[in-house]
Design a protein around this motif. Structure first.
Motif, PDB file in Angstrom:
ATOM      1  N   LYS A   1       8.746  -4.809   2.953  1.00 18.66           N
ATOM      2  CA  LYS A   1       7.741  -3.903   2.415  1.00 18.66           C
ATOM      3  C   LYS A   1       8.332  -2.910   1.342  1.00 18.66           C
ATOM      4  O   LYS A   1       9.362  -2.522   1.252  1.00 18.66           O
ATOM      5  CB  LYS A   1       7.719  -2.839   3.855  1.00 18.66           C
ATOM      6  N   LYS A   2       7.514  -2.838   0.347  1.00 23.88           N
ATOM      7  CA  LYS A   2       8.002  -1.907  -0.681  1.00 23.88           C
ATOM      8  C   LYS A   2       7.109  -0.703  -0.900  1.00 23.88           C
ATOM      9  O   LYS A   2       5.693  -1.003  -0.837  1.00 23.88           O
ATOM     10  CB  LYS A   2       7.943  -2.833  -2.118  1.00 23.88           C
ATOM     11  N   ARG A   3       7.506   0.241  -1.496  1.00 28.94           N
ATOM     12  CA  ARG A   3       6.446   1.497  -1.759  1.00 28.94           C
ATOM     13  C   ARG A   3       7.161   1.856  -3.097  1.00 28.94           C
ATOM     14  O   ARG A   3       8.146   2.004  -3.545  1.00 28.94           O
ATOM     15  CB  ARG A   3       7.004   2.512  -0.601  1.00 28.94           C
ATOM     16  N   TYR A   4       5.965   2.167  -4.007  1.00 31.11           N
ATOM     17  CA  TYR A   4       6.090   2.470  -5.318  1.00 31.11           C
ATOM     18  C   TYR A   4       5.549   4.200  -5.359  1.00 31.11           C
ATOM     19  O   TYR A   4       4.728   4.329  -4.840  1.00 31.11           O
ATOM     20  CB  TYR A   4       5.309   1.848  -6.362  1.00 31.11           C
ATOM     21  N   VAL A   5       6.038   4.903  -6.340  1.00 36.01           N
ATOM     22  CA  VAL A   5       5.585   6.151  -6.787  1.00 36.01           C
ATOM     23  C   VAL A   5       4.983   6.019  -7.920  1.00 36.01           C
ATOM     24  O   VAL A   5       5.806   5.526  -8.993  1.00 36.01           O
ATOM     25  CB  VAL A   5       6.589   7.115  -6.371  1.00 36.01           C
ATOM     26  N   ALA A   6       4.051   6.680  -8.101  1.00 37.84           N
ATOM     27  CA  ALA A   6       3.371   6.673  -9.698  1.00 37.84           C
ATOM     28  C   ALA A   6       2.653   8.039 -10.011  1.00 37.84           C
ATOM     29  O   ALA A   6       2.035   8.579  -8.959  1.00 37.84           O
ATOM     30  CB  ALA A   6       2.320   5.666  -9.828  1.00 37.84           C
ATOM     31  N   LEU A   7       2.665   8.424 -11.270  1.00 36.78           N
ATOM     32  CA  LEU A   7       2.064   9.482 -11.758  1.00 36.78           C
ATOM     33  C   LEU A   7       0.602   9.116 -12.591  1.00 36.78           C
ATOM     34  O   LEU A   7       0.925   8.443 -13.415  1.00 36.78           O
ATOM     35  CB  LEU A   7       2.915  10.705 -12.447  1.00 36.78           C
ATOM     36  N   LEU A   8      -0.431   9.442 -11.847  1.00 41.90           N
ATOM     37  CA  LEU A   8      -1.799   8.984 -12.722  1.00 41.90           C
ATOM     38  C   LEU A   8      -2.274  10.089 -13.587  1.00 41.90           C
ATOM     39  O   LEU A   8      -2.066  11.219 -13.509  1.00 41.90           O
ATOM     40  CB  LEU A   8      -2.851   8.853 -11.472  1.00 41.90           C
ATOM     41  N   ASP A   9      -2.693   9.392 -14.494  1.00 41.64           N
ATOM     42  CA  ASP A   9      -3.169  10.244 -15.821  1.00 41.64           C
ATOM     43  C   ASP A   9      -4.617  10.917 -15.647  1.00 41.64           C
ATOM     44  O   ASP A   9      -5.537  10.651 -16.573  1.00 41.64           O
ATOM     45  CB  ASP A   9      -2.944   9.697 -17.069  1.00 41.64           C
ATOM     46  N   GLY A  10      -4.726  11.668 -14.631  1.00 48.29           N
ATOM     47  CA  GLY A  10      -5.861  12.210 -14.203  1.00 48.29           C
ATOM     48  C   GLY A  10      -6.093  12.586 -12.771  1.00 48.29           C
ATOM     49  O   GLY A  10      -5.177  12.298 -12.286  1.00 48.29           O
ATOM     50  N   VAL A  11      -7.386  13.111 -12.471  1.00 47.74           N
ATOM     51  CA  VAL A  11      -7.399  13.473 -10.920  1.00 47.74           C
ATOM     52  C   VAL A  11      -8.352  12.444 -10.329  1.00 47.74           C
ATOM     53  O   VAL A  11      -9.311  12.205 -10.727  1.00 47.74           O
ATOM     54  CB  VAL A  11      -7.854  15.075 -11.000  1.00 47.74           C
ATOM     55  N   ILE A  12      -8.004  11.852  -9.106  1.00 42.35           N
ATOM     56  CA  ILE A  12      -8.752  10.928  -8.628  1.00 42.35           C
ATOM     57  C   ILE A  12      -9.417  11.286  -7.256  1.00 42.35           C
ATOM     58  O   ILE A  12      -8.886  12.406  -6.729  1.00 42.35           O
ATOM     59  CB  ILE A  12      -8.079   9.610  -8.221  1.00 42.35           C
ATOM     60  N   GLU A  13     -10.475  10.871  -6.918  1.00 38.03           N
ATOM     61  CA  GLU A  13     -11.095  11.100  -5.617  1.00 38.03           C
ATOM     62  C   GLU A  13     -10.564  10.419  -4.240  1.00 38.03           C
ATOM     63  O   GLU A  13     -10.000   9.237  -4.646  1.00 38.03           O
ATOM     64  CB  GLU A  13     -12.647  10.762  -5.669  1.00 38.03           C
TER      65      GLU A  13
ATOM     66  N   THR B   1      -4.742  18.091 -13.657  1.00 31.56           N
ATOM     67  CA  THR B   1      -4.721  17.390 -14.732  1.00 31.56           C
ATOM     68  C   THR B   1      -4.062  15.870 -14.310  1.00 31.56           C
ATOM     69  O   THR B   1      -4.380  14.664 -14.791  1.00 31.56           O
ATOM     70  CB  THR B   1      -4.178  17.402 -15.927  1.00 31.56           C
ATOM     71  N   ARG B   2      -3.213  15.791 -12.946  1.00 31.74           N
ATOM     72  CA  ARG B   2      -2.612  14.664 -12.454  1.00 31.74           C
ATOM     73  C   ARG B   2      -2.622  14.521 -11.098  1.00 31.74           C
ATOM     74  O   ARG B   2      -2.970  15.234 -10.329  1.00 31.74           O
ATOM     75  CB  ARG B   2      -0.986  14.763 -12.982  1.00 31.74           C
ATOM     76  N   THR B   3      -2.285  13.083 -10.908  1.00 26.42           N
ATOM     77  CA  THR B   3      -2.275  12.799  -9.306  1.00 26.42           C
ATOM     78  C   THR B   3      -1.053  11.756  -9.157  1.00 26.42           C
ATOM     79  O   THR B   3      -0.894  11.009  -9.811  1.00 26.42           O
ATOM     80  CB  THR B   3      -3.491  12.064  -9.200  1.00 26.42           C
ATOM     81  N   LYS B   4      -0.244  12.396  -8.080  1.00 22.00           N
ATOM     82  CA  LYS B   4       0.762  11.575  -7.808  1.00 22.00           C
ATOM     83  C   LYS B   4       0.230  10.748  -6.363  1.00 22.00           C
ATOM     84  O   LYS B   4      -0.246  11.276  -5.579  1.00 22.00           O
ATOM     85  CB  LYS B   4       1.962  12.418  -7.509  1.00 22.00           C
ATOM     86  N   VAL B   5       0.641   9.476  -6.520  1.00 20.84           N
ATOM     87  CA  VAL B   5       0.322   8.527  -5.396  1.00 20.84           C
ATOM     88  C   VAL B   5       1.467   7.601  -5.089  1.00 20.84           C
ATOM     89  O   VAL B   5       2.521   7.399  -5.849  1.00 20.84           O
ATOM     90  CB  VAL B   5      -0.759   7.693  -5.946  1.00 20.84           C
ATOM     91  N   TYR B   6       1.428   7.159  -3.940  1.00 20.04           N
ATOM     92  CA  TYR B   6       2.348   5.855  -3.312  1.00 20.04           C
ATOM     93  C   TYR B   6       1.539   4.702  -3.502  1.00 20.04           C
ATOM     94  O   TYR B   6       0.196   4.746  -3.470  1.00 20.04           O
ATOM     95  CB  TYR B   6       2.654   6.102  -1.901  1.00 20.04           C
ATOM     96  N   PHE B   7       2.191   3.771  -3.935  1.00 16.47           N
ATOM     97  CA  PHE B   7       1.372   2.259  -3.930  1.00 16.47           C
ATOM     98  C   PHE B   7       2.142   1.328  -3.060  1.00 16.47           C
ATOM     99  O   PHE B   7       3.493   1.463  -3.108  1.00 16.47           O
ATOM    100  CB  PHE B   7       1.524   1.663  -5.446  1.00 16.47           C
ATOM    101  N   TYR B   8       1.443   0.709  -2.372  1.00 17.47           N
ATOM    102  CA  TYR B   8       2.018  -0.193  -1.357  1.00 17.47           C
ATOM    103  C   TYR B   8       1.417  -1.770  -1.673  1.00 17.47           C
ATOM    104  O   TYR B   8       0.484  -1.833  -1.427  1.00 17.47           O
ATOM    105  CB  TYR B   8       1.650  -0.029   0.023  1.00 17.47           C
ATOM    106  N   PRO B   9       2.220  -2.221  -2.768  1.00 16.84           N
ATOM    107  CA  PRO B   9       1.571  -3.557  -2.960  1.00 16.84           C
ATOM    108  C   PRO B   9       1.675  -4.628  -1.864  1.00 16.84           C
ATOM    109  O   PRO B   9       2.864  -5.020  -1.226  1.00 16.84           O
ATOM    110  CB  PRO B   9       2.425  -4.333  -4.225  1.00 16.84           C
TER     111      PRO B   9
END
Length: 548
Positions: A425-437, A479-487
């Motif tokens: 199991k891997k988890r990534y953190v990313a900062l997205l260039d915008g606000v998502i729903e 202006t930004r959204t921080k998310v976790y990604f679980y590929p």
């Protein structure tokens, strides 16, 4: 030179310092003069009324939506005056020629040109083929042969089945004592059935031969026409490859056929960059800087954002531009520079069997074609006694974070098996260039490499490999959204494409220079991993915080 194509910069812009070298087309920051010329083109596209093309920007507009790449080339004329040229890729509003834009290198749509004249001949052959294929006599002959074949097969098969059935009955009768006359009757029946089958087969062979003879003249004519079409089409294509010839600053022409050794990809030479440079060299204009941008709705396969700058494609343009830019000093090729040369590789866990390291952004996981410095090469130097591949899995060069390293072939195989079973199991953190729903979800978009623009990836439902990502929002700003990604799968550029693509989150990761906008770095980090230790069988979980 058509005066309307060389457009002068306003006097208030001429104070901008010129670049020392020409733009490296495949990775660049647009020069301010290029940006200014591109902004003028964008304004023109938004307000012009000369032609109509559905870019997919107006939801009320009907018809096929086709976004398009546009390019600008900053040039200097022989008097030292500074100006710019505009171009579009492919066709625009079903034409190759519009005012304000440089023409195509070879106009296939010119009614008086070689291509259109030969196309008329090909269309005439196509018409003959279609007329013949729809001819009633041809269709009747074709149907007659099919019916004759079917009837022959039916009757012969039925007779063979009858023979087999009667043979079985005669065999049963022979189990009893038979008189000579009774045996003769059975033999006569068997002989007569065989003779009937032989005559039946001769009859149907005659009927099939007659049906084939009736159809043969039509088939022969069709074959001749199709061979003629194939020959003319190949000759026309080859002529087209020869007609598409590009100039460089030395006024040397080189055709598509020469550049691609006779087999150019579809659409080669129709991009904005070759058009702009060819026109400049034709009219003794010196190239100063260049940029290209996307205008319109993103295609379903690629990631293209309206109004955003993009590099030239590698598959179609790189071989052409290599010829066209010969002898022109270019900005440094960043793909030849080791941006991680002075970065440190941090070891966050180690035992006798494996390592966990924190890979810096821009460091390769394994050696590349041009750059050999990598996690694998550094660790091999540090641990010369290790066996087998060191790096169990990979991170994109621009992605930082945790990499799992094996110290032996045996450990490598055991860890690889866990990856294959998808139990790691891997988890990534990313900062997205915008606000998502939304707060969380799943992205399921199959991916394959873009053959015309490596290493970029495309969404492709026909040939793509399954790619699944789970995501979860951590926090949002204006202006930004921080998310976790679980590929769930591990495809090349999976998280970057799933974030940026219009069918994914439609919001690129900050600093994504392939699918978004360049920044100080790609804000994507592999921050945690959980796996079973191959020796102790204990669960190991490691965490490494993102540096952004």
């Amino acid at each position: 030179m058509t005066a309307s194509l060389f457009q002068f910069f306003p006097t208030d812009v001429l104070g901008e310092a010129l670049p020392e070298k020409f733009t490296f087309p495949f990775y660049y920051e647009p020069h301010p003069l290029s940006v200014y010329a591109a902004d003028l083109l964008k304004e023109y596209l938004a307000t012009q009324t000369e032609w109509k093309h559905n870019f997919g920007l107006n939801p009320d507009e009907k018809g096929l939506e086709i976004g398009k790449m546009f390019g600008v080339l900053v040039v200097q004329n022989q008097q030292g005056e500074l100006g710019y040229l505009w171009a579009f890729s492919g066709k625009l509003a079903e034409s190759n020629t519009w005012s304000h834009f440089v023409p195509t290198v070879y106009d296939m749509l010119d009614e008086e040109g070689y291509f259109k004249k030969e196309e008329v001949l090909l269309n005439a052959i196509n018409h003959q083929i279609k007329t013949l294929e729809e001819d009633v006599n041809y269709l009747d002959a074709k149907e007659n042969l099919q019916k004759t074949n079917a009837q022959a097969e039916l009757e012969i098969t039925s007779q063979k089945k009858l023979i087999k059935k009667n043979k079985k009955l005669r065999a049963e009768k022979r189990t009893n004592a038979l008189t000579n006359s009774e045996e003769e009757v059975l033999n006569k029946e068997s002989q007569d059935e065989g003779i009937l089958l032989k005559k039946m087969m001769q009859y149907w062979q005659h009927k099939l031969k007659a049906a084939q003879a009736e159809l043969a003249p039509f088939e022969a004519k069709l074959e001749t026409l199709k061979e003629e079409r194939k020959s003319k089409s190949a000759a026309l294509q080859q002529q087209l490859f020869e007609e598409y010839a590009f100039l460089n600053q030395y006024q040397k022409l080189k055709s598509l056929s020469e550049i691609f050794n006779g087999n150019p990809p579809a659409g080669a030479g129709e991009c904005a960059a070759p058009k702009l440079l060819h026109y400049a060299f034709q009219h003794q204009l010196k190239p100063i800087a260049m940029t290209e941008f996307w205008w319109g709705k993103s295609p379903k396969s690629e990631v293209r954002k309206h109004g955003q700058f993009y590099p030239a494609c590698t598959g179609k343009c790189e071989p052409i531009l290599k010829h066209m830019l010969q002898g022109i000093p270019l900005d440094d090729n960043p793909f030849l520079q080791n941006q991680a040369e002075h970065s440190e590789l941090e070891i966050i866990f180690e035992d006798d069997y494996l390592l966990l390291v924190n890979k810096p952004a821009e460091m390769l996981s394994v050696p590349g074609k041009q750059i050999k410095d990598s996690v694998a090469t550094r660790l091999k130097k540090k641990y010369p006694e290790t066996t087998g591949p060191l790096v169990v899995h990979r991170l994109d060069m621009s992605t930082s974070g945790i990499l799992l390293i094996a110290k032996s072939s045996e450990i490598y195989k055991k860890l690889q098996h866990q990856f294959i079973k998808r139990s790691i199991k891997k988890r990534y953190v990313a900062l997205l260039d915008g606000v998502i729903e939304g707060k969380k979800g799943e992205i399921n978009l199959p991916l394959r490499v873009d053959l015309d623009n490596r290493p970029n990836q495309l969404v492709c439902y026909e040939y793509g490999k399954k790619a699944i990502t789970h995501w979860e929002v951590i926090e949002k700003t204006t202006t930004r959204t921080k998310v976790y990604f679980y590929p769930i799968t591990g495809r090349t550029h999976q998280l970057r494409v799933h974030a940026a693509h219009s069918l994914g989150l439609n919001t690129p990761i900050v600093g994504d220079d392939l699918y978004g906008t360049k920044a100080n770095r790609l804000h994507l980090h592999a921050e945690s991993i959980t796996f079973i230790h191959p020796i102790s069988n204990e669960t190991v979980s490691m965490y490494c915080p993102a540096p952004f």
